[in-house]
Design an enzyme around this catalytic site. Structure first.
Site, PDB file in Angstrom:
ATOM      1  CG  ASP A 399      -1.954  -1.028   1.247  1.00 55.81           C
ATOM      2  OD1 ASP A 399      -2.205  -1.583   0.165  1.00 55.81           O
ATOM      3  OD2 ASP A 399      -2.517  -1.303   2.313  1.00 55.81           O
TER       4      ASP A 399
HETATM    5  P1  NAP Z   1       0.855  -4.099   3.055  1.00 58.77           P
HETATM    6  O1  NAP Z   1       0.232  -3.093   2.171  1.00 58.77           O
HETATM    7  O2  NAP Z   1       0.005  -4.752   4.070  1.00 58.77           O
HETATM    8  O3  NAP Z   1       1.541  -5.212   2.117  1.00 58.77           O
HETATM    9  C1  NAP Z   1       2.306  -6.214   2.660  1.00 58.77           C
HETATM   10  C2  NAP Z   1       2.737  -7.133   1.525  1.00 58.77           C
HETATM   11  O4  NAP Z   1       3.680  -8.027   2.058  1.00 58.77           O
HETATM   12  C3  NAP Z   1       1.604  -7.957   0.966  1.00 58.77           C
HETATM   13  O5  NAP Z   1       1.241  -7.495  -0.301  1.00 58.77           O
HETATM   14  C4  NAP Z   1       2.166  -9.398   0.936  1.00 58.77           C
HETATM   15  O6  NAP Z   1       2.065  -9.902  -0.397  1.00 58.77           O
HETATM   16  C5  NAP Z   1       3.625  -9.216   1.313  1.00 58.77           C
HETATM   17  N1  NAP Z   1       4.123 -10.290   2.144  1.00 58.77           N
HETATM   18  C6  NAP Z   1       3.512 -10.899   3.184  1.00 58.77           C
HETATM   19  N2  NAP Z   1       4.293 -11.851   3.710  1.00 58.77           N
HETATM   20  C7  NAP Z   1       5.445 -11.838   2.997  1.00 58.77           C
HETATM   21  C8  NAP Z   1       6.644 -12.577   3.069  1.00 58.77           C
HETATM   22  N3  NAP Z   1       6.833 -13.560   3.957  1.00 58.77           N
HETATM   23  N4  NAP Z   1       7.617 -12.289   2.178  1.00 58.77           N
HETATM   24  C9  NAP Z   1       7.457 -11.338   1.251  1.00 58.77           C
HETATM   25  N5  NAP Z   1       6.328 -10.592   1.141  1.00 58.77           N
HETATM   26  C10 NAP Z   1       5.343 -10.838   2.013  1.00 58.77           C
HETATM   27  O7  NAP Z   1       2.120  -3.482   3.822  1.00 58.77           O
HETATM   28  P2  NAP Z   1       2.733  -2.000   3.831  1.00 58.77           P
HETATM   29  O8  NAP Z   1       3.092  -1.560   2.451  1.00 58.77           O
HETATM   30  O9  NAP Z   1       3.779  -2.038   4.869  1.00 58.77           O
HETATM   31  O10 NAP Z   1       1.534  -1.068   4.216  1.00 58.77           O
HETATM   32  C11 NAP Z   1       1.050  -1.011   5.502  1.00 58.77           C
HETATM   33  C12 NAP Z   1      -0.455  -1.007   5.442  1.00 58.77           C
HETATM   34  O11 NAP Z   1      -0.947  -1.378   6.714  1.00 58.77           O
HETATM   35  C13 NAP Z   1      -1.036   0.335   5.122  1.00 58.77           C
HETATM   36  O12 NAP Z   1      -2.253   0.178   4.446  1.00 58.77           O
HETATM   37  C14 NAP Z   1      -1.272   0.921   6.503  1.00 58.77           C
HETATM   38  O13 NAP Z   1      -2.219   1.954   6.520  1.00 58.77           O
HETATM   39  C15 NAP Z   1      -1.745  -0.310   7.215  1.00 58.77           C
HETATM   40  N6  NAP Z   1      -1.538  -0.286   8.648  1.00 58.77           N
HETATM   41  C16 NAP Z   1      -0.486   0.392   9.166  1.00 58.77           C
HETATM   42  C17 NAP Z   1      -0.309   0.418  10.521  1.00 58.77           C
HETATM   43  C18 NAP Z   1       0.813   1.224  11.132  1.00 58.77           C
HETATM   44  O14 NAP Z   1       0.615   1.821  12.183  1.00 58.77           O
HETATM   45  N7  NAP Z   1       1.969   1.233  10.525  1.00 58.77           N
HETATM   46  C19 NAP Z   1      -1.176  -0.314  11.327  1.00 58.77           C
HETATM   47  C20 NAP Z   1      -2.222  -1.064  10.752  1.00 58.77           C
HETATM   48  C21 NAP Z   1      -2.381  -1.026   9.392  1.00 58.77           C
HETATM   49  P3  NAP Z   1       2.121 -11.489  -0.671  1.00 58.77           P
HETATM   50  O15 NAP Z   1       1.069 -12.092   0.200  1.00 58.77           O
HETATM   51  O16 NAP Z   1       1.838 -11.615  -2.123  1.00 58.77           O
HETATM   52  O17 NAP Z   1       3.487 -11.944  -0.298  1.00 58.77           O
END
Ligand code: NAP
Length: 478
Positions: A399
């Site tokens: 994201d």
């Molecule tokens: P993300 O959008 O959740 O994407 C994580 C990606 O990691 C997934 O597309 C997944 O794809 C991949 N993944 C999972 N396990 C993996 C592994 N073992 N090896 C390689 N890839 C792996 O993560 P982000 O870009 O860090 O974004 C964070 C999101 O979480 C935002 O939407 C944010 O608003 C939200 N959020 C943030 C917080 C905070 O406080 N930081 C708290 C809650 C939510 P695959 O499954 O295809 O591997």
């Protein structure tokens, strides 16, 4: 002046000072561990202060001491065991649970004082207005914090999902009804009706559930930090109830710190607090894997090709995300970046404020692997550097690198600030498949011509990459 009272005042003052220094230290990764220990020590001192207070008021009352020490030992042990056992990826749920415990404590203190007064003068029916208001606020905010935090925890754990009607406008009517019930109960409580106490507990508890349940997706961390702030407010109100200046000051500090964090998070997601609280669920859950059907131009490459491109690069930016934390690949990543640096390649890390699942998640993860703080660049600092970057290596992030947030006004992510990785010459995305990120939507970055997917678990891919780099003579021969 009574010597025990003098000691208690001194201990209270010291505890408040150390807590303030601890909270300040938490704002920097470098000092966060020590700051956390300092704040925990301050809270232990606060308990010691209560023991001296009990001497000052009742003499040595063994009964009170046993309860205080027993409660602290049980609570402290449970906290310690939970914190030690919980995986990094489940930290938001843990924070939500701890916030809930804070809210519950304030709620129980206020109920205890209202129903079981130490003397007849402190009975709720004869309390003055300030004390009655303190009880009402403590019960109201404590109950909302408790129920809201438990719902947040259950949602993050995947134990609870939002019922369809909770996504509709009906929920506003229901929540207004709970708020009115709570208000009526507060008025009744101020008119010295003890039965209103239970109405207030139930009304505000339901309000906490009703407000938190519809919130979903990327907004949950904001709600958790807001509930953290509420737990501080509830504690401060409980401080008024039991006449503890220490609790008032400590609660106010936690309340203010939580509010500041809430503001920072809202800014990071470009969301207003109002839209978080009343806008309902944003996006789907992380389990969504439907995004791949819409992709038309996916290019994938091998680890070997990735290593060859890295070998020729002068400037590399690493973008860590939630998947890196899941794979626990931070140490292998550090080995890879050490190898690149040893060949004179400039390596920095682009840190999005909400990458991962909790504020500061990536900073903590990378600090664990001894990544120098100076190499961590915040989003606003790194974004102008991408056009001059040869390679961006995205590890389990989705994201936070989705250009839709800037280009598609219909996207649920629209308005969220993102890392402009697509501006770099070459982008490698390391992830296991085409699953969506936390918001559950397609990522336009994956379709761009300068993006190549390197499929696999982040730890495995980085391990293989290290071998390939060594084969190429980067970081010593393999
Ligand atoms: P993300 O959008 O959740 O994407 C994580 C990606 O990691 C997934 O597309 C997944 O794809 C991949 N993944 C999972 N396990 C993996 C592994 N073992 N090896 C390689 N890839 C792996 O993560 P982000 O870009 O860090 O974004 C964070 C999101 O979480 C935002 O939407 C944010 O608003 C939200 N959020 C943030 C917080 C905070 O406080 N930081 C708290 C809650 C939510 P695959 O499954 O295809 O591997």
């Amino acid at each position: 002046m009574n010597i025990a009272l003098l000691l208690k005042s001194f201990i209270d003052l010291l505890a408040v000072l150390l807590l303030a220094i601890g909270i300040k230290g938490l704002s920097k990764v470098r000092s966060a561990r020590e700051a956390n220990l300092l704040a925990a020590f301050a809270m232990t001192l606060a308990v010691v202060g209560v023991l001296f207070d009990s001497i000052a008021t009742n003499g040595i009352s063994l009964n009170a001491w046993v309860w205080i020490i027993l409660g602290s030992a049980i609570g402290g042990s449970l906290g310690l065991i939970t914190a030690k056992r919980v995986p990094m990826t489940a930290m938001p749920e843990t924070v939500a649970l701890f916030n809930g415990c804070g809210g519950m404590s304030s709620l129980l203190v206020a109920i205890g004082v209202a129903l079981f007064p130490v003397s007849a003068e402190t009975k709720i029916l004869t309390k003055d207005l300030v004390e009655s208001i303190s009880i009402a606020v403590s019960v109201f905010v404590g109950s909302i914090t408790f129920s809201g935090s438990i719902v947040a925890m259950a949602k993050l754990q995947g134990w609870l999902s939002t019922p369809a009607w909770m996504q509709s406008k009906v929920r506003h009517v229901v929540n207004i009804a709970f708020a009115v019930i709570s208000l009526v109960a507060i008025v009744e409580l101020l008119n010295a009706s003890n039965s209103a106490l239970w109405l207030l507990v139930i009304g505000s508890g339901l309000l906490g559930i009703g407000v938190t349940l519809p919130i979903g997706g990327a907004d949950m961390p904001v709600v958790i930090s807001l509930l953290n702030s509420y737990s501080g407010v509830a504690a401060a109100a409980a401080g008024f109830v039991v006449g503890s200046q220490l609790l008032i000051v400590a609660g106010a500090m936690v309340g203010a710190a939580g509010l500041i964090l809430t503001q920072v998070m809202c800014k990071g997601m470009n969301r207003s607090l109002i839209s978080v609280l009343f806008g309902g669920a944003l996006g789907a859950s992380s389990s969504s894997s439907e995004g791949n059907s819409e992709y038309t131009n996916i290019t994938s490459c091998s680890v070997e090709e990735c290593a060859l491109t890295l070998e020729a690069a002068e400037k590399v930016v690493i973008v860590p995300g939630y998947g890196l934390a899941v794979a626990q690949a931070q140490h292998t990543l550090r080995e890879v970046t050490r190898a690149l640096e040893s060949s004179g390649i400039d390596v920095t890390y682009g840190i999005h404020p909400v990458a991962g699942r909790m504020p500061g998640h990536m900073n903590v993860l990378l600090a664990e692997a001894d990544v120098p703080y100076e190499q961590l660049k915040e989003m606003e600092v790194i974004n102008p550097d991408f056009p001059a970057t040869d390679v961006v290596l995205i590890l389990g992030a989705n994201d936070v690198v989705n250009p839709q947030a800037k280009t598609d006004s219909t996207s649920p992510l629209y308005g969220m600030p993102v890392l402009d990785v697509q501006e770099a010459r070459t982008v490698f995305v390391v992830k296991r498949g085409m699953s969506a990120g936390y918001s559950g939507i397609k990522n336009d970055l994956f379709d761009l011509p300068n993006t190549s997917m390197v499929f696999g678990d982040a730890k495995k891919v980085l391990g293989d990459l290290l071998v390939e780099l060594k084969e190429l003579g980067i970081g010593g021969k393999g």
